[in-house]
Design a protein around this motif. Structure first.
Motif, mmCIF file in Angstrom:
data_model
loop_
_atom_site.group_PDB
_atom_site.id
_atom_site.type_symbol
_atom_site.label_atom_id
_atom_site.label_comp_id
_atom_site.label_asym_id
_atom_site.label_seq_id
_atom_site.Cartn_x
_atom_site.Cartn_y
_atom_site.Cartn_z
ATOM 1 N N VAL A 135 -4.610 10.356 -1.785
ATOM 2 C CA VAL A 135 -5.332 9.173 -1.340
ATOM 3 C C VAL A 135 -4.445 8.464 -0.329
ATOM 4 C CG1 VAL A 135 -6.409 6.992 -1.984
ATOM 5 C CG2 VAL A 135 -6.514 8.951 -3.546
ATOM 6 N N SER A 190 -5.439 2.928 2.925
ATOM 7 C CA SER A 190 -6.872 2.779 3.181
ATOM 8 C C SER A 190 -7.242 2.558 4.650
ATOM 9 C CB SER A 190 -7.443 1.648 2.333
ATOM 10 O OG SER A 190 -6.829 0.424 2.683
ATOM 11 N N ASN A 191 -6.468 1.871 5.437
ATOM 12 C CA ASN A 191 -6.870 1.627 6.825
ATOM 13 C C ASN A 191 -6.206 2.583 7.811
ATOM 14 O OD1 ASN A 191 -4.314 0.639 6.561
ATOM 15 N ND2 ASN A 191 -4.684 -1.269 7.667
ATOM 16 N N SER A 205 -12.095 8.602 1.169
ATOM 17 C CA SER A 205 -10.843 8.063 0.633
ATOM 18 C C SER A 205 -9.857 9.170 0.282
ATOM 19 C CB SER A 205 -11.099 7.182 -0.590
ATOM 20 O OG SER A 205 -11.694 7.927 -1.630
ATOM 21 N N PRO A 247 0.837 -1.206 0.000
ATOM 22 C CA PRO A 247 0.000 0.000 0.000
ATOM 23 C C PRO A 247 0.867 1.250 0.000
ATOM 24 C CG PRO A 247 -0.072 -1.103 2.140
ATOM 25 C CD PRO A 247 0.644 -2.018 1.218
#
Lengths: 115, 114
Positions: free
Chosen positions: B24, B27-28, B73, B2
């Motif tokens: 961006v 994601s976590n 996001s 990631p």
């Protein structure tokens, strides 16, 4: 509040020579310590970090650093450098126990490895 | 693996114009940051963002700056009326639920104000 001092703005060395990039910090609280590398026209990549435990930490690309609490230092070392290690290196700190706290960076040290 | 992605990589704008820099984060991750690096100078903290609000900001982050996480996001930095001295590389970063144990940086957006 924290502050970071990188004692050398430029360090030229020959290929396969050892190198040490110096970093001293000051803080009123305990800190986490980091070294980031920035290759030309790129972002910041984490080399290594000290959070707790052993004061000698090993990172990527053969780099290591030693946390010295009494001297408030976190010097970066590599026993034998390559041409590809030419980059800007930043030492950074943030306050331990403060979630999401800011990183405070040093001025950076430009390492240039010559053939 | 990631990574944090930033767009655009380079933006040129006229003085007085508004710009939006986009990021961006991973994601976590829960903590988001903007930093800037004026050419030849050190990386400086601008702002941190957690739980949909600013958790900390520096003295650089004045009223012409704002941040937003519009859709869960993206994470954006808006400069309302750009000045010549806003020319810099802007880095977005994110970190996980431990906050300050490691920040992952994007490749940066080089902003040039003319």
């Amino acid at each position: 509040a924290q502050s970071v001092t990188q004692l050398d703005s430029q360090v030229p060395v020959f290929e396969e020579a050892p190198v040490e990039l110096r970093c001293n910090y000051s803080s009123s609280v305990s800190v986490y310590l980091f070294w980031y590398v920035q290759y030309p026209n790129q972002g910041l990549q984490l080399l290594l970090k000290y959070l707790s435990g052993s004061t000698l930490v090993k990172g990527i690309n053969g780099f290591e650093a030693e946390f010295n609490k009494s001297q408030t230092s976190f010097h970066l070392r590599k026993p034998s450098v390559h041409i590809s290690d030419t980059a800007e290196y930043f030492c950074a700190v943030n306050g331990k126990g403060t979630s999401g706290s800011r990183l405070t960076f040093g001025e950076g040290t430009q390492l240039t490895v010559n053939p | 693996e990631p990574e944090v992605t930033q767009t655009p990589s380079h933006q040129v704008t006229q003085m007085g114009q508004e710009v939006i820099l986009r990021c961006v984060p991973i994601s976590n991750h829960l903590y988001f940051y903007w930093y800037r690096q004026i050419l030849g100078q050190k990386v400086e903290f601008l702002v941190s963002f957690y739980n949909n609000e600013i958790s900390e900001k520096s003295e650089i982050f004045d009223d012409q700056f704002s941040v937003e996480r519009p859709d869960g996001s993206n994470f954006t930095l808006k400069i309302r009326s750009t000045k010549l001295e806003d020319s810099a590389m802007y880095f977005c970063a994110s970190s996980g639920n431990q906050g300050n144990t490691e920040a992952f940086f994007g490749q940066g957006t080089r902003l040039t104000v003319v």
